[in-house]
Design an enzyme around this catalytic site. Structure first.
Site, PDB file in Angstrom:
ATOM      1  N   HIS A 158       0.819  -1.217   0.000  1.00  0.00           N
ATOM      2  CA  HIS A 158       0.000   0.000   0.000  1.00  0.00           C
ATOM      3  C   HIS A 158       0.855   1.271   0.000  1.00  0.00           C
ATOM      4  O   HIS A 158       0.299   2.372  -0.068  1.00  0.00           O
ATOM      5  CB  HIS A 158      -0.935   0.023   1.207  1.00  0.00           C
ATOM      6  CG  HIS A 158      -1.947  -1.078   1.216  1.00  0.00           C
ATOM      7  ND1 HIS A 158      -2.774  -1.339   0.144  1.00  0.00           N
ATOM      8  CD2 HIS A 158      -2.260  -2.002   2.173  1.00  0.00           C
ATOM      9  CE1 HIS A 158      -3.556  -2.369   0.438  1.00  0.00           C
ATOM     10  NE2 HIS A 158      -3.255  -2.796   1.648  1.00  0.00           N
ATOM     11  N   ASP A 193      -2.727 -10.581  -2.391  1.00  0.00           N
ATOM     12  CA  ASP A 193      -3.284 -10.105  -1.129  1.00  0.00           C
ATOM     13  C   ASP A 193      -4.774  -9.821  -1.313  1.00  0.00           C
ATOM     14  O   ASP A 193      -5.225  -9.488  -2.413  1.00  0.00           O
ATOM     15  CB  ASP A 193      -2.546  -8.820  -0.727  1.00  0.00           C
ATOM     16  CG  ASP A 193      -2.831  -8.380   0.690  1.00  0.00           C
ATOM     17  OD1 ASP A 193      -1.972  -8.607   1.558  1.00  0.00           O
ATOM     18  OD2 ASP A 193      -3.906  -7.787   0.932  1.00  0.00           O
ATOM     19  N   HIS A 195      -6.318  -7.312  -0.336  1.00  0.00           N
ATOM     20  CA  HIS A 195      -6.462  -5.894  -0.660  1.00  0.00           C
ATOM     21  C   HIS A 195      -5.705  -5.563  -1.942  1.00  0.00           C
ATOM     22  O   HIS A 195      -4.630  -6.106  -2.188  1.00  0.00           O
ATOM     23  CB  HIS A 195      -5.894  -5.028   0.477  1.00  0.00           C
ATOM     24  CG  HIS A 195      -6.503  -5.291   1.806  1.00  0.00           C
ATOM     25  ND1 HIS A 195      -5.922  -6.130   2.736  1.00  0.00           N
ATOM     26  CD2 HIS A 195      -7.651  -4.834   2.365  1.00  0.00           C
ATOM     27  CE1 HIS A 195      -6.676  -6.174   3.819  1.00  0.00           C
ATOM     28  NE2 HIS A 195      -7.733  -5.404   3.613  1.00  0.00           N
ATOM     29  N   ASP A 282      -4.198 -12.972   3.564  1.00  0.00           N
ATOM     30  CA  ASP A 282      -5.435 -12.481   4.156  1.00  0.00           C
ATOM     31  C   ASP A 282      -6.665 -12.739   3.293  1.00  0.00           C
ATOM     32  O   ASP A 282      -7.771 -12.315   3.633  1.00  0.00           O
ATOM     33  CB  ASP A 282      -5.333 -10.993   4.507  1.00  0.00           C
ATOM     34  CG  ASP A 282      -4.635 -10.173   3.442  1.00  0.00           C
ATOM     35  OD1 ASP A 282      -4.325 -10.722   2.371  1.00  0.00           O
ATOM     36  OD2 ASP A 282      -4.375  -8.982   3.689  1.00  0.00           O
TER      37      ASP A 282
END
Length: 341
Positions: A158, A193, A195, A282
């Site tokens: 990120h 991931d 996200h 995740d």
């Protein structure tokens, strides 16, 4: 497969996490690494200490102002005299005709995309150590290893060129890819991931030499909300070198493997020399952030799908939070990769 790890990650121990207006203990805790280490032990992976590469690999990706901010931030914060135990920005300028601030509170807001990347006294040291872990793993592949795993903490995908966010400060996957570019004309980053890898996308968005692919929970209802849509394809020279594959919340194994097949075809068309896997765990059905529903056997299938690309591969740890199954999911994905090679 050899795994690179350092205990220096423990100096970063964030506490603050704002969830729908409620302050909670962050899920990005040092214990994550302990559970991942157990997964490596169960998979009988040899642990390797990282080499110190210094600022050079970080400076290939991040701006001088941002690196200076991160290195100076804690001392400047504590010098205020009335500051809190962690650095959390109370402004987040959108930078429309903005002027780069000189005050530490202004710089903190300028360089953080959200409140999910609190900076503590050991954050800079841990983030630098994580980049050394990633670059060491990349160098090992450049030196002849078929594949390596980098246990990076804090994670990185990120983080933009000059902004922290979402638990991330320095973009380990991007830094590994830039290091691989010293040898390979084209490199792919495949982000699995839950996200979207928004920082990685932003860093390479106008570049044609690093193809960024992200499979993630649909941002229409999931972090990072404003990046990660299928129409985001890159710009300028990088147009077409970014692929987002958003999945419906709750997607399980079969839907994920279908997305992997789409990613595989796109990556093969790009014909890269090496592959970085931004390895979030995740997407698990048991992860506390609850986006997708991949099972432990499903992670094995993901590893097998990655292996079929047949590329020199660096696995860089991204997300994957505290659950009883975290270590087993790491064991599973690496085992699937190894058995399909």
């Amino acid at each position: 497969m050899k795994a690179v790890h350092t205990e220096l990650h423990r100096s970063h121990d964030p506490q603050f996490f704002l969830v729908r207006g409620v302050v909670k203990r962050t899920t990005e805790q040092p214990e994550r690494a302990d559970r991942l280490l157990k997964g490596l032990k169960d998979g009988k992976h040899q642990l390797v200490e990282p080499t110190t590469f210094g600022q050079g690999p970080r400076a290939r990706i991040h701006s001088p102002e941002y690196l200076s901010f991160l290195s100076e931030a804690w001392d400047a914060w504590t010098a205020l005299g009335d500051s809190g135990p962690e650095m959390i920005g109370n402004i987040h300028p959108v930078r429309h005709a903005g002027t780069y601030p000189t005050h530490i509170v202004g710089r903190l807001g300028w360089h953080t995309a959200d409140t999910a990347a609190p900076i503590g006294p050991g954050t800079w040291a841990a983030a630098c150590a994580a980049t050394d872990v990633a670059v060491t793993a990349a160098q090992m592949v450049m030196d002849g290893e078929d594949a390596t795993y980098a246990l990076c903490r804090p994670p990185g995908h990120h983080a933009y060129r000059d902004m922290a966010g979402g638990f991330c400060f320095l973009n380990n996957s991007a830094i590994a890819a830039a290091h691989l570019r010293l040898k390979h004309e084209r490199v792919v980053i495949l982000d699995v991931d839950v996200h979207h890898g928004n920082g990685t996308q932003g860093i390479f968005y106008a570049r044609p030499d690093v193809y960024t692919v992200s499979i993630h929970a649909d941002p229409i209802a999931y972090y990072p909300y404003v990046w990660g849509y299928a129409h985001e394809r890159g710009e300028g020279p990088g147009l077409g070198a970014n692929l987002n594959i958003p999945l419906a919340i709750g997607t399980g194994d079969d839907g994920y493997i279908q997305a992997m097949d789409v990613a595989r075809r796109a990556i093969e068309s790009f014909a890269p020399g090496a592959l970085v896997i931004a390895l979030g765990l995740d997407a698990s059905e048991h992860d506390p952030l609850k986006g997708l529903a991949v099972t432990t056997p499903g992670f094995r299938r993901i590893g097998q799908a990655i292996a079929k690309l047949g590329l020199p591969t660096v696995f860089v740890q991204e997300g994957g939070y505290l659950s009883d199954i975290l270590g087993a999911n790491l064991t599973s994905v690496l085992a699937g990769f190894e058995e399909a090679r």
